[in-house]
Design an enzyme around this catalytic site. Structure first.
Site, PDB file in Angstrom:
ATOM      1  N   SER A   1       0.826  -1.215   0.000  1.00 48.09           N
ATOM      2  CA  SER A   1       0.000   0.000   0.000  1.00 48.09           C
ATOM      3  C   SER A   1       0.860   1.264   0.000  1.00 48.09           C
ATOM      4  O   SER A   1       2.005   1.257   0.448  1.00 48.09           O
ATOM      5  CB  SER A   1      -0.907   0.017   1.238  1.00 48.09           C
TER       6      SER A   1
HETATM    7  N1  SAM Z   1      -0.208  -5.331   4.129  1.00 43.43           N
HETATM    8  C1  SAM Z   1       0.487  -5.596   2.902  1.00 43.43           C
HETATM    9  C2  SAM Z   1       1.856  -4.998   2.857  1.00 43.43           C
HETATM   10  O1  SAM Z   1       2.254  -4.318   3.812  1.00 43.43           O
HETATM   11  O2  SAM Z   1       2.546  -5.227   1.846  1.00 43.43           O
HETATM   12  C3  SAM Z   1      -0.299  -5.192   1.677  1.00 43.43           C
HETATM   13  C4  SAM Z   1      -1.428  -6.066   1.460  1.00 43.43           C
HETATM   14  S1  SAM Z   1      -2.084  -6.154  -0.164  1.00 43.43           S
HETATM   15  C5  SAM Z   1      -2.799  -4.576  -0.385  1.00 43.43           C
HETATM   16  C6  SAM Z   1      -3.446  -7.239   0.231  1.00 43.43           C
HETATM   17  C7  SAM Z   1      -3.032  -8.635   0.572  1.00 43.43           C
HETATM   18  O3  SAM Z   1      -4.177  -9.332   1.054  1.00 43.43           O
HETATM   19  C8  SAM Z   1      -2.535  -9.445  -0.624  1.00 43.43           C
HETATM   20  O4  SAM Z   1      -1.253  -9.942  -0.379  1.00 43.43           O
HETATM   21  C9  SAM Z   1      -3.561 -10.559  -0.754  1.00 43.43           C
HETATM   22  O5  SAM Z   1      -3.017 -11.782  -1.224  1.00 43.43           O
HETATM   23  C10 SAM Z   1      -4.071 -10.668   0.663  1.00 43.43           C
HETATM   24  N2  SAM Z   1      -5.372 -11.321   0.824  1.00 43.43           N
HETATM   25  C11 SAM Z   1      -6.476 -11.225   0.054  1.00 43.43           C
HETATM   26  N3  SAM Z   1      -7.458 -11.984   0.556  1.00 43.43           N
HETATM   27  C12 SAM Z   1      -6.967 -12.568   1.687  1.00 43.43           C
HETATM   28  C13 SAM Z   1      -7.489 -13.471   2.647  1.00 43.43           C
HETATM   29  N4  SAM Z   1      -8.749 -13.944   2.592  1.00 43.43           N
HETATM   30  N5  SAM Z   1      -6.697 -13.860   3.652  1.00 43.43           N
HETATM   31  C14 SAM Z   1      -5.421 -13.415   3.747  1.00 43.43           C
HETATM   32  N6  SAM Z   1      -4.868 -12.557   2.869  1.00 43.43           N
HETATM   33  C15 SAM Z   1      -5.627 -12.151   1.848  1.00 43.43           C
END
Ligand code: SAM
Length: 227
Positions: free
Chosen positions: A74
């Protein structure tokens, strides 16, 4: 709290520490970020180590960046506003959904006692785990799986941060919050959401609309269906 100031710059390399301080001044302090602990953590954690090599020189720009697997790290401001919304003082047990690069987990680990982070894509869990281990963090616990269910075995949490967009606010997260605990979650249609902050007061939840945002989808039982 990890120690890594000295590892940051070798002679002839870009001055990432300077770029980071500029990021804090121009992108965070000039906007609504006022919690000194959040500003300090964002000035400390080496964001460029959490992005793929091709993007390292863009790590301190005012935008999200790709991290592989179709996912993103993000924008710094979004990390800061979400973190500030959790109002961490240092004793909290925090749940993060969407480990991604591990950068947000590092920021949380600077500010809370323990961070539990869940990612559905195992290659992302593994690379985040490696960089966070190399930086010396010992208060972050990882799980690969569907984070839309939270982490029931470890509940309750003083703070829950969901870093992927959900169609609505899953009850599972509310159930896993302590009294007075805060939940921060982007919610709404798939391509544009609102960041909500909920504070638990008994069985009631005080809801605040923090800002507009765009996140990759939360894919899972209590999120969006795959495809
Ligand atoms: N917090 C992260 C960082 O600091 O880099 C950025 C996160 S990115 C915007 C969103 C993440 O949520 C992705 O890596 C995606 O694979 C994960 N995601 C989506 N659905 C999910 C779920 N049901 N459980 C766990 N992770 C999930």
């Amino acid at each position: 709290m990890a120690m890594f100031w000295k590892k940051d710059k070798k002679a002839g390399e870009r001055d990432y520490q300077k770029e980071r301080l500029t990021m804090v001044e121009e992108q965070l302090r000039r906007r609504r970020i006022s919690d000194p602990r959040v500003l300090e953590a964002m000035a400390k954690v080496p964001r460029h180590l959490f992005v793929p090599g091709d993007y390292q020189n863009s790590a301190y720009e005012d935008r999200p960046l790709p991290i592989g697997e179709g996912q993103t790290i993000s924008q710094p401001y979004m990390v800061a506003i979400m973190t500030q919304s959790l109002e961490l003082k240092g004793r909290e047990k925090v749940l993060e959904i969407g480990t991604g690069s591990g950068y947000q987990a590092a920021i949380l680990a600077e500010l809370a006692r323990a961070v539990y982070t869940v990612e559905r894509i195992s290659s992302l869990t593994q690379s985040a785990q490696k960089v966070l281990h190399d930086l010396g963090y010992q208060n972050i616990f990882f799980r690969t799986g569907d984070g839309s269910k939270g982490w029931p075995e470890e509940a309750l949490f003083d703070g829950i941060m969901v870093t992927a967009g959900a169609p609505d606010i899953p009850q599972t997260f509310k159930d896993q919050l302590t009294e007075g605990g805060r939940l921060v979650i982007p919610t709404g249609p798939r391509y544009t959401q609102t960041l909500f902050k909920l504070t638990r007061e008994g069985e009631q939840f005080v809801e605040e609309d923090v800002t507009g945002c765009v996140f990759v989808p939360l894919v899972g039982d209590h999120g969006w269906k795959e495809n």
